[in-house]
Every structure is written in structure tokens, then in C-alpha cells.
Design a protein around this motif. Structure first.
Motif, PDB file in Angstrom:
ATOM      1  N   ASP A 144       0.854  -1.182   0.000  1.00 24.17           N
ATOM      2  CA  ASP A 144       0.000   0.000   0.000  1.00 24.17           C
ATOM      3  C   ASP A 144       0.893   1.236   0.000  1.00 24.17           C
ATOM      4  OD1 ASP A 144       0.746   0.630   2.683  1.00 24.17           O
ATOM      5  OD2 ASP A 144      -0.832  -0.668   3.439  1.00 24.17           O
ATOM      6  N   SER A 145       0.286   2.382  -0.187  1.00 24.94           N
ATOM      7  CA  SER A 145       1.070   3.609  -0.349  1.00 24.94           C
ATOM      8  C   SER A 145       1.889   3.932   0.893  1.00 24.94           C
ATOM      9  CB  SER A 145       0.144   4.791  -0.680  1.00 24.94           C
ATOM     10  OG  SER A 145      -0.853   4.950   0.324  1.00 24.94           O
ATOM     11  N   THR A 146       1.347   3.611   2.070  1.00 22.85           N
ATOM     12  CA  THR A 146       2.082   3.891   3.301  1.00 22.85           C
ATOM     13  C   THR A 146       3.321   3.017   3.403  1.00 22.85           C
ATOM     14  OG1 THR A 146       0.037   4.518   4.426  1.00 22.85           O
ATOM     15  CG2 THR A 146       1.927   3.949   5.808  1.00 22.85           C
ATOM     16  N   CYS A 147       3.173   1.722   3.121  1.00 23.89           N
ATOM     17  CA  CYS A 147       4.328   0.817   3.157  1.00 23.89           C
ATOM     18  C   CYS A 147       5.392   1.258   2.168  1.00 23.89           C
ATOM     19  CB  CYS A 147       3.888  -0.611   2.842  1.00 23.89           C
ATOM     20  SG  CYS A 147       2.964  -1.408   4.176  1.00 23.89           S
ATOM     21  N   ILE A 148       4.973   1.613   0.969  1.00 17.07           N
ATOM     22  CA  ILE A 148       5.920   2.038  -0.060  1.00 17.07           C
ATOM     23  C   ILE A 148       6.643   3.306   0.379  1.00 17.07           C
ATOM     24  CG2 ILE A 148       6.119   2.932  -2.411  1.00 17.07           C
ATOM     25  CD1 ILE A 148       5.744  -0.060  -2.303  1.00 17.07           C
ATOM     26  N   ALA A 149       5.911   4.239   0.981  1.00 13.92           N
ATOM     27  CA  ALA A 149       6.534   5.493   1.431  1.00 13.92           C
ATOM     28  C   ALA A 149       7.602   5.236   2.486  1.00 13.92           C
ATOM     29  CB  ALA A 149       5.461   6.438   1.975  1.00 13.92           C
ATOM     30  N   ILE A 150       7.340   4.295   3.394  1.00 18.78           N
ATOM     31  CA  ILE A 150       8.312   3.959   4.436  1.00 18.78           C
ATOM     32  C   ILE A 150       9.537   3.291   3.821  1.00 18.78           C
ATOM     33  CG2 ILE A 150       8.726   2.525   6.477  1.00 18.78           C
ATOM     34  CD1 ILE A 150       5.742   2.906   7.159  1.00 18.78           C
ATOM     35  N   ILE A 151       9.311   2.304   2.946  1.00 19.53           N
ATOM     36  CA  ILE A 151      10.425   1.572   2.332  1.00 19.53           C
ATOM     37  C   ILE A 151      11.277   2.496   1.478  1.00 19.53           C
ATOM     38  CG2 ILE A 151      10.972  -0.275   0.684  1.00 19.53           C
ATOM     39  CD1 ILE A 151       8.427  -1.705   1.704  1.00 19.53           C
ATOM     40  N   ASP A 152      10.636   3.445   0.842  1.00 16.81           N
ATOM     41  CA  ASP A 152      11.353   4.362  -0.050  1.00 16.81           C
ATOM     42  C   ASP A 152      12.366   5.227   0.693  1.00 16.81           C
ATOM     43  OD1 ASP A 152      11.613   4.876  -2.759  1.00 16.81           O
ATOM     44  OD2 ASP A 152      10.428   6.715  -2.660  1.00 16.81           O
ATOM     45  N   LYS A 153      12.253   5.295   2.032  1.00 18.71           N
ATOM     46  CA  LYS A 153      13.209   6.073   2.830  1.00 18.71           C
ATOM     47  C   LYS A 153      14.532   5.340   3.023  1.00 18.71           C
ATOM     48  CE  LYS A 153      10.184   9.365   3.705  1.00 18.71           C
ATOM     49  NZ  LYS A 153      10.330  10.716   3.131  1.00 18.71           N
ATOM     50  N   PHE A 154      14.529   4.016   2.829  1.00 16.06           N
ATOM     51  CA  PHE A 154      15.761   3.250   2.996  1.00 16.06           C
ATOM     52  C   PHE A 154      16.702   3.513   1.825  1.00 16.06           C
ATOM     53  CE2 PHE A 154      12.672   0.392   5.304  1.00 16.06           C
ATOM     54  CZ  PHE A 154      13.141   0.717   6.567  1.00 16.06           C
ATOM     55  N   HIS A 155      18.004   3.460   2.109  1.00 13.59           N
ATOM     56  CA  HIS A 155      18.997   3.807   1.092  1.00 13.59           C
ATOM     57  C   HIS A 155      19.386   2.633   0.210  1.00 13.59           C
ATOM     58  CE1 HIS A 155      19.209   7.420   3.377  1.00 13.59           C
ATOM     59  NE2 HIS A 155      19.868   6.890   4.400  1.00 13.59           N
ATOM     60  N   CYS A 156      18.963   1.432   0.578  1.00 13.72           N
ATOM     61  CA  CYS A 156      19.478   0.241  -0.099  1.00 13.72           C
ATOM     62  C   CYS A 156      18.641  -0.204  -1.278  1.00 13.72           C
ATOM     63  CB  CYS A 156      19.616  -0.910   0.892  1.00 13.72           C
ATOM     64  SG  CYS A 156      18.077  -1.267   1.783  1.00 13.72           S
ATOM     65  N   ILE A 157      17.469   0.408  -1.480  1.00 10.23           N
ATOM     66  CA  ILE A 157      16.595  -0.041  -2.561  1.00 10.23           C
ATOM     67  C   ILE A 157      16.031   1.144  -3.331  1.00 10.23           C
ATOM     68  CG2 ILE A 157      15.898  -2.116  -1.290  1.00 10.23           C
ATOM     69  CD1 ILE A 157      13.218  -0.707  -0.794  1.00 10.23           C
ATOM     70  N   SER A 158      15.505   0.837  -4.522  1.00  9.22           N
ATOM     71  CA  SER A 158      14.776   1.814  -5.336  1.00  9.22           C
ATOM     72  C   SER A 158      13.477   1.162  -5.787  1.00  9.22           C
ATOM     73  CB  SER A 158      15.598   2.230  -6.555  1.00  9.22           C
ATOM     74  OG  SER A 158      16.840   2.770  -6.178  1.00  9.22           O
ATOM     75  N   ILE A 159      12.420   1.962  -5.861  1.00  6.64           N
ATOM     76  CA  ILE A 159      11.130   1.463  -6.319  1.00  6.64           C
ATOM     77  C   ILE A 159      10.726   2.240  -7.565  1.00  6.64           C
ATOM     78  CG2 ILE A 159       8.675   1.191  -5.768  1.00  6.64           C
ATOM     79  CD1 ILE A 159       9.489   0.908  -2.845  1.00  6.64           C
ATOM     80  N   SER A 160      10.462   1.508  -8.635  1.00  8.27           N
ATOM     81  CA  SER A 160      10.034   2.116  -9.888  1.00  8.27           C
ATOM     82  C   SER A 160       8.735   1.456 -10.321  1.00  8.27           C
ATOM     83  CB  SER A 160      11.106   1.932 -10.969  1.00  8.27           C
ATOM     84  OG  SER A 160      10.665   2.464 -12.209  1.00  8.27           O
ATOM     85  N   GLY A 161       7.625   2.196 -10.207  1.00  7.28           N
ATOM     86  CA  GLY A 161       6.332   1.617 -10.531  1.00  7.28           C
ATOM     87  C   GLY A 161       6.030   0.467  -9.598  1.00  7.28           C
TER      88      GLY A 161
END
Length: 353
Positions: free
Chosen positions: A197-214
Motif C-alpha cells: 500500500d502507499s504507506t508501506c511504499i513510502a516507508i520503504i522508499d526512505k531506505f537507502h538500499c533499494i529503489s522502487i520504480s512503478g
């Protein structure tokens, strides 16, 4: 009929249904009452094998009626599959010129002669279809009101179903992460995101080790990505430490979890769980600095995000159940909310900062 004041009451019930079957019963009782209908249900609709379509929740439908539907009528129910083909749209069997099952079958005793409903997609093979039913035809005024009522609850119902699933997943992946979780997603072996969900994605996106594209997740460290891919090919659980300065990643095959049905989740998927060091979790500092919580209150609030069980929170924090209850009451007061559903929403929003 009662007017639109009933909408907010239905939404309030749905906001608290996660893990509470009694409230699902209350939801259906109130919904059928507001719609002035005889009965209601949610069907788990199998789009590949119609004979596997069955009831998830029902109100005022006898077990005999349910058994008859599952054993005979589910494969013939044209209207139910019309709903699945157009998710999140409200249809009425009366307007669609469908009888309850088919023209050559008498189903008056089933209570499904006239129905209004909609479908919520689960995955490529399943949808959850909600209907309210009458034995008598709907008037134009009735149809307008019921369609507006059902449209108003599509999003709250979808949120409630998702919250129920998330609570099931959270409770089962906690032991893999020493009772602490910041966020998670479900992915396939190609690293495509299957559930989030958008909240989970927003939290994960703060980590430096990964990138999310679509709907695709990528690891900045190629070795880590290869390691996780190998683990997935072997259907293994494992934790990858020190991926970046801020988190640890735990991989959990969905097949290792109990009490998840095929329609609820992606059995071929893998759960990627992201966690901070609990003592360095910035969420704790936000709760202390912004809402003036004590550290014990903040830790209880953090655990409340993972489970609403007072017993579990007390165990995790080595506190008595009464102490935890008092902490949660003070947290609600300091954060300006009046119920646990509102507290959960505010904590999730704060975590996404």
C-alpha cells in the motif's frame, strides 16, 4: 429509508473490523437494515473454477441456503460473474435483466431474487463480491439510494479487507523479525510488487538500499539482489543484515504462513520485511518529540502498529496488561484521537514522514 447519515456509521464499523468477525456481522446487519433488504453476503468468487465460489460472510441466509448455493447454483450465477467483470461498480440484477441464477431455476427460497452489489478484485483468480438481496423488486427511488449507499462503502470495504489481511500477515511475520517491523511488501521472483500500500511504499522508499520504480523493486547492491534471488529460487527464509546504514531485510515465503487462503494472498510470492534497529527507530523519536510521549508509551505505540493485542504488547515490553492499557489510553489522549482505528491511522501517517 434512513438518509446518508448511515454512511458514516457503516464506515466507522468497517474501520474496526480487522480481526473481529463479530463486527463483520454487525456491518452486514446494519447494511441490510439501511438498504431495507432481506439479507446480504460476501462471496469469495473463483474466476477460474466457478464451483469453488463460496460464502465468506453472510447475514440472514440459512446454512441450508448457503449449502444449496455452493453445491449447485454457484456455477450458474450469471449476475455474480457480471460483478467480477466490472470491479468497484454497482449493478442491480433487476436492471441487468438477470434472474437470480437462470430463468429455468426457481430460487425464490434462496432470497436472491433481486440483488444489488459490487466486486472487489483480490488477484487474477479471485474477487470478493458483496450483495444485498430482496425477494421483492426495487423501486426507482430504492435503487438510487441503494446504489449510492453501496458506492459509498466500496473504498471503506476494500480498506477493511486489506487491513484484515495485513493484520494476519503482520502477526505471522513478527517472529521472523524479533517482534519488530517497519514495513513490508509481497514480491515475486522477478521482484515485481504483488501486494503493498502507499504507506508501506513510502516507508520503504526512505531506505537507502533499494529503489522502487512503478511496481518493481530494485536493490542498489547487486550482491544483495543476487543473494535474495537465490534464496527465493530455493523457497528459503533468511535475514540480510547491514544492507544499508538504516535497515535489515528479512525474506519470508508466503507458503510458510498459516491461515492465508488462495484468494487472500499470492501463494507464489515472497514477503520482504524491512526493519530498523528498534533502539534507533526514528518513529520512536517522532512520537517523543512531536507528541510528547514517554519512551515506554512510544514503544507501546510502535507495537500497537503491529498488533492490537494487549497481551502481545505487554509481553514484548515486559509490562503488565493494565500498564499497557494505560499507556495506550495516554497515547490516544496525547495524539488527540478517540478510538483505536483513528490511532492506527495517525501512527501509520506518522511512520510515512
Amino acid at each position: 429509508m434512513e438518509q446518508y447519515s448511515g454512511y458514516s456509521e457503516i464506515e466507522d464499523i468497517l474501520a474496526s473490523t480487522a480481526g473481529n468477525p463479530v463486527l463483520w456481522g454487525k456491518f452486514f446487519e446494519r447494511l441490510t437494515e439501511l438498504a431495507e433488504c432481506d439479507s446480504g453476503y460476501i462471496l469469495v468468487t473463483d474466476l477460474m473454477h466457478r464451483e469453488k465460489t463460496h460464502f465468506l460472510f453472510s447475514h440472514n441466509i440459512s446454512q441450508q441456503q448457503q449449502d444449496l448455493y455452493v453445491s449447485k447454483f454457484n456455477t450458474l450465477d450469471i449476475f455474480n460473474y457480471l460483478l467480477s467483470q466490472s470491479p468497484r461498480q454497482v449493478f442491480c440484477s433487476q436492471l441487468a435483466h438477470y434472474t437470480a441464477i437462470s430463468e429455468d431455476i426457481d430460487v425464490d427460497d434462496s432470497g436472491f431474487q433481486y440483488r444489488c452489489g459490487f466486486a472487489i478484485p483480490c488477484n487474477s483468480h479471485h474477487s470478493l463480491n458483496l450483495c444485498v438481496n430482496r425477494r421483492g423488486a426495487f423501486s426507482e427511488q430504492d435503487l438510487q439510494y441503494i446504489c449510492e449507499l453501496l458506492l459509498a462503502i466500496v473504498t471503506p470495504l476494500e480498506d477493511a479487507i486489506r487491513a484484515d489481511l495485513q493484520q494476519k500477515i503482520y502477526s505471522q511475520i513478527l517472529p521472523y523479525t524479533h517482534n519488530h517491523i517497519d514495513s513490508y511488501v509481497i514480491i515475486d521472483q522477478a521482484l515485481n510488487i504483488l501486494f503493498s500500500d502507499s504507506t508501506c511504499i513510502a516507508i520503504i522508499d526512505k531506505f537507502h538500499c533499494i529503489s522502487i520504480s512503478g511496481q518493481h523493486i530494485m536493490f542498489n547492491n547487486h550482491d544483495v539482489q543476487q543473494h535474495l534471488t537465490l534464496l527465493m529460487s530455493n523457497n528459503e527464509s533468511a535475514s540480510v543484515h547491514n544492507v544499508c546504514d538504516t535497515c535489515m531485510i528479512t525474506l519470508v515465503p508466503v507458503t510458510s504462513l498459516d491461515n492465508l487462503y488462495d484468494w487472500e494472498c499470492f501463494k507464489e510470492g515472497f514477503i520482504l520485511v524491512f526493519t530498523h534497529d528498534t533502539q534507533k527507530n526514528p518513529m520512536i523519536e517522532r512520537l517523543i518529540n512531536i507528541h510528547k510521549l514517554s519512551r515506554c508509551e512510544a514503544l507501546c505505540a510502535l507495537d500497537f502498529m503491529q498488533t492490537s493485542s494487549i497481551v502481545d504488547i505487554a509481553t514484548n515490553n515486559c509490562r503488565s496488561e493494565n500498564t499497557v492499557r494505560n499507556h495506550i489510553k495516554r497515547v490516544m489522549h496525547k495524539m488527540g484521537v478517540h478510538n483505536q482505528a483513528a490511532l492506527m491511522k495517525k501512527l501509520i501517517s506518522l511512520a510515512a514522514l
